[in-house]
Design a protein around this motif. Sequence first.
Motif, short mmCIF file in Angstrom:
data_model
loop_
_atom_site.label_atom_id
_atom_site.label_comp_id
_atom_site.label_asym_id
_atom_site.label_seq_id
_atom_site.Cartn_x
_atom_site.Cartn_y
_atom_site.Cartn_z
N GLN A 11 1.23 24.82 -1.78
CA GLN A 11 1.82 23.97 -0.66
C GLN A 11 -0.19 23.39 0.29
OE1 GLN A 11 4.89 22.59 0.74
NE2 GLN A 11 2.90 21.26 1.43
N ASP A 12 -1.14 24.21 0.05
CA ASP A 12 -1.82 23.62 -0.29
C ASP A 12 -2.84 22.32 -0.50
OD1 ASP A 12 -2.43 25.15 2.46
OD2 ASP A 12 -3.60 26.79 1.02
N ALA A 13 -2.54 22.75 -2.13
CA ALA A 13 -2.91 21.49 -2.89
C ALA A 13 -2.37 20.44 -2.85
CB ALA A 13 -2.43 22.54 -4.61
N ILE A 14 -0.99 20.93 -2.48
CA ILE A 14 -0.57 19.66 -2.08
C ILE A 14 -0.67 18.46 -0.89
CG2 ILE A 14 2.23 18.45 -1.54
CD1 ILE A 14 3.26 20.70 -3.67
N ASP A 15 -1.08 19.37 0.13
CA ASP A 15 -1.39 18.51 1.60
C ASP A 15 -2.73 18.03 1.02
OD1 ASP A 15 0.79 19.53 1.89
OD2 ASP A 15 -0.46 21.23 3.65
N ALA A 16 -4.07 18.67 0.07
CA ALA A 16 -5.17 18.13 0.50
C ALA A 16 -4.79 17.00 -0.54
CB ALA A 16 -6.08 19.37 -0.46
N CYS A 17 -4.14 16.33 -1.47
CA CYS A 17 -3.91 15.88 -2.41
C CYS A 17 -2.76 14.94 -1.42
CB CYS A 17 -2.67 16.33 -3.93
SG CYS A 17 -2.24 14.75 -5.17
N ALA A 18 -1.98 14.76 -0.82
CA ALA A 18 -1.80 13.90 0.05
C ALA A 18 -2.76 13.32 0.70
CB ALA A 18 -0.39 13.98 0.64
N ARG A 57 0.83 -1.05 0.00
CA ARG A 57 0.10 -0.61 -0.19
C ARG A 57 0.73 0.73 0.01
NH1 ARG A 57 -3.02 1.45 4.21
NH2 ARG A 57 -2.45 -0.41 5.94
N ARG A 58 1.71 1.27 0.68
CA ARG A 58 2.85 2.15 0.78
C ARG A 58 3.10 2.79 0.21
NH1 ARG A 58 9.11 2.53 2.71
NH2 ARG A 58 8.62 1.78 0.59
N ASP A 59 4.12 1.16 -1.20
CA ASP A 59 4.33 1.95 -2.75
C ASP A 59 3.94 2.53 -3.52
OD1 ASP A 59 6.88 0.35 -1.05
OD2 ASP A 59 6.63 -1.46 -2.06
N ALA A 60 2.30 1.52 -3.58
CA ALA A 60 1.22 2.17 -4.54
C ALA A 60 0.82 3.83 -4.03
CB ALA A 60 0.07 1.48 -3.87
N PHE A 61 0.97 3.97 -3.08
CA PHE A 61 0.64 5.60 -2.36
C PHE A 61 1.95 6.63 -3.02
CE2 PHE A 61 1.49 8.58 -0.27
CZ PHE A 61 0.14 9.93 0.82
N LEU A 62 2.83 6.26 -2.50
CA LEU A 62 3.65 6.86 -3.58
C LEU A 62 4.00 7.05 -4.42
CD1 LEU A 62 6.52 5.28 -1.24
CD2 LEU A 62 5.43 7.97 -1.21
N ARG A 63 3.43 6.24 -5.77
CA ARG A 63 3.00 5.84 -7.18
C ARG A 63 2.70 7.44 -7.63
NH1 ARG A 63 4.26 0.42 -6.52
NH2 ARG A 63 2.67 0.55 -6.53
N ALA A 64 0.84 7.22 -6.35
CA ALA A 64 0.24 7.91 -6.66
C ALA A 64 0.08 9.34 -6.28
CB ALA A 64 -1.41 7.49 -6.10
N TYR A 65 0.50 9.71 -5.60
CA TYR A 65 1.48 10.82 -5.24
C TYR A 65 2.34 11.45 -5.95
CZ TYR A 65 3.75 14.11 -2.34
OH TYR A 65 4.34 15.52 -1.69
N ALA A 66 3.76 10.53 -7.08
CA ALA A 66 4.29 11.04 -7.72
C ALA A 66 3.81 11.53 -9.03
CB ALA A 66 5.24 10.31 -8.12
N ARG A 67 3.12 10.68 -9.22
CA ARG A 67 1.94 11.21 -10.34
C ARG A 67 1.47 12.41 -10.28
NH1 ARG A 67 0.90 5.99 -10.36
NH2 ARG A 67 -1.25 6.31 -9.76
N GLN A 68 0.11 12.90 -9.14
CA GLN A 68 -0.63 13.54 -8.85
C GLN A 68 -0.91 14.77 -8.23
OE1 GLN A 68 -4.50 11.26 -7.49
NE2 GLN A 68 -3.51 9.63 -8.44
N CYS A 69 0.60 14.95 -7.06
CA CYS A 69 -0.15 15.58 -6.26
C CYS A 69 1.62 16.66 -6.94
CB CYS A 69 0.59 15.55 -4.80
SG CYS A 69 -0.81 13.94 -3.99
N ARG A 70 1.37 17.53 -7.80
CA ARG A 70 2.24 18.78 -8.04
C ARG A 70 2.51 19.81 -7.50
NH1 ARG A 70 3.77 15.07 -11.67
NH2 ARG A 70 2.25 14.29 -12.91
N VAL A 71 4.18 20.33 -7.06
CA VAL A 71 4.33 21.34 -6.48
C VAL A 71 3.74 22.69 -7.09
CG1 VAL A 71 6.10 19.77 -5.51
CG2 VAL A 71 6.47 21.43 -7.19
#
Length: 463
Positions: free
Chosen positions: A398-405, A380-394
């Motif tokens: 910061q507010d958008a990153i936090d909401a995405c995460a 689950r952790r690996d799947a989360f980190l892959r999705a985070y890299a694809r979807q949570c853009r800088v």
Amino acid sequence: MIPARFRSPSLLSCLAVACLLPVACRQQAPVPVEPPPKTVVASGSEDAGAVSSDAKPAVPTQAEVLKGTDWPTLRLVSGDAWIDCDVAGAPPPGTVAIMPVLLPQAAVAPSPGGDAAAVALGVSDAVATPVSPPAPAPAPVADEASDEAGPGDAASGGTEQDVADSGIADGPFDTPRPLVDLGFEDVQAAMAPCRERGSMRLRYEGKISGDFTALVQRTAAMADRMDIPTRILDIDSTGGRVEDAMPAGDAIAGSRWTIRVRADSICHSACVLVLAAGDDREIAGKVGIHRMVRVGSQATTRAELSQELREVYGEIKEYLERNGASVAVADLMMTVPNRSLRLLDDSELREYGLSGANAVQDDLDRIILARKCGDEFVKRRDAFLRAYARQCRVDGGQDAIDACALSLGAEYGFPDEHCAADGPLAKLRRAGGISASAAATATAAAAGEAAAPTTGGTAGRGG
């Protein structure tokens, strides 16, 4: 004669121009862009090659000795070192932030090529190119019994009134503290301000030698004593003795370091062996390799010289292998004359295992994490980190990153009530990927959910 159906002003005009100016209608081929050379001439005597000799390196200080306070006397002579408390988003050592509310605007002098607003925000050109660290007043020695730094010492850069009067911001903009004497009290005083922040950066400019190995060992031992988990080596080195580089790398490999080569820094020759040992490698500067210079060699033929070097290269290959780097680095070194330098590009650094996360350490961390939290947790952790890299853009802030995460955390079942400190949200928080408030909100929500009675359970939970 041209048929009527082909007669048009545009066609006739083109034909006329073609007759008068034949060159103008021809498409010019683009000028080929030559790629930068991979092998360059070494810049000077300091880059003449890694050094190897029969002289044995200094015996590393035993860990048991460093657990006490009676450290052997040693002075750093092979380079310059500074300590500061690096945190996510902090500028390079020596950069300061001016507090606009405390300092009149007219008093803020813009740096050449920059503006005052950028300096005030800590995002001037100095962020990309570190300035030479200033020489601050010697930091007071913290009380040995408590290892704590008191008010007004190097932890805060002075008293609160001093900060207000000077306009120098506190917090992540930490003044680097020179480290020359490597005795217990000297290292303790330099690192005491970093205890609360949980992050320490060692900046080193110089040769790879026995005192550099001791420098790494002692700062790591003090970080263990002060419970400082994040350790960064910011290095700028032309190399040195390979027999010193390998024990220095082993000391780094055993104590969880990130190694940085900044845009204005280099890591050449024996320094590359140190680079191989980091848990994570962040490279913006030049990394280069070449053959060793065998000091004191008695060889008179190629065969004799190869025999002398064979044992050393065998040790280098074994060292690279246990630290997750490719043994091809050693083979490539053999082919580059020591008066030249083979620069490694980004793709080669990745291919040889010299940039990014260390493959061996990553495997070891996964094994330990699976043993502690379960295989399902790791997946689950690996799947989360892959999705985070694809979807949570800088670029969303910061507010958008936090909401995405946080959204992804809910989707993949994080924070996990059984292993919250080992989950991806905690990891991102430590790396500065999400804010402390967002991580705290997620942790509190997970704790409340675990305590509250449920009827249907939470998808993806477990481990």
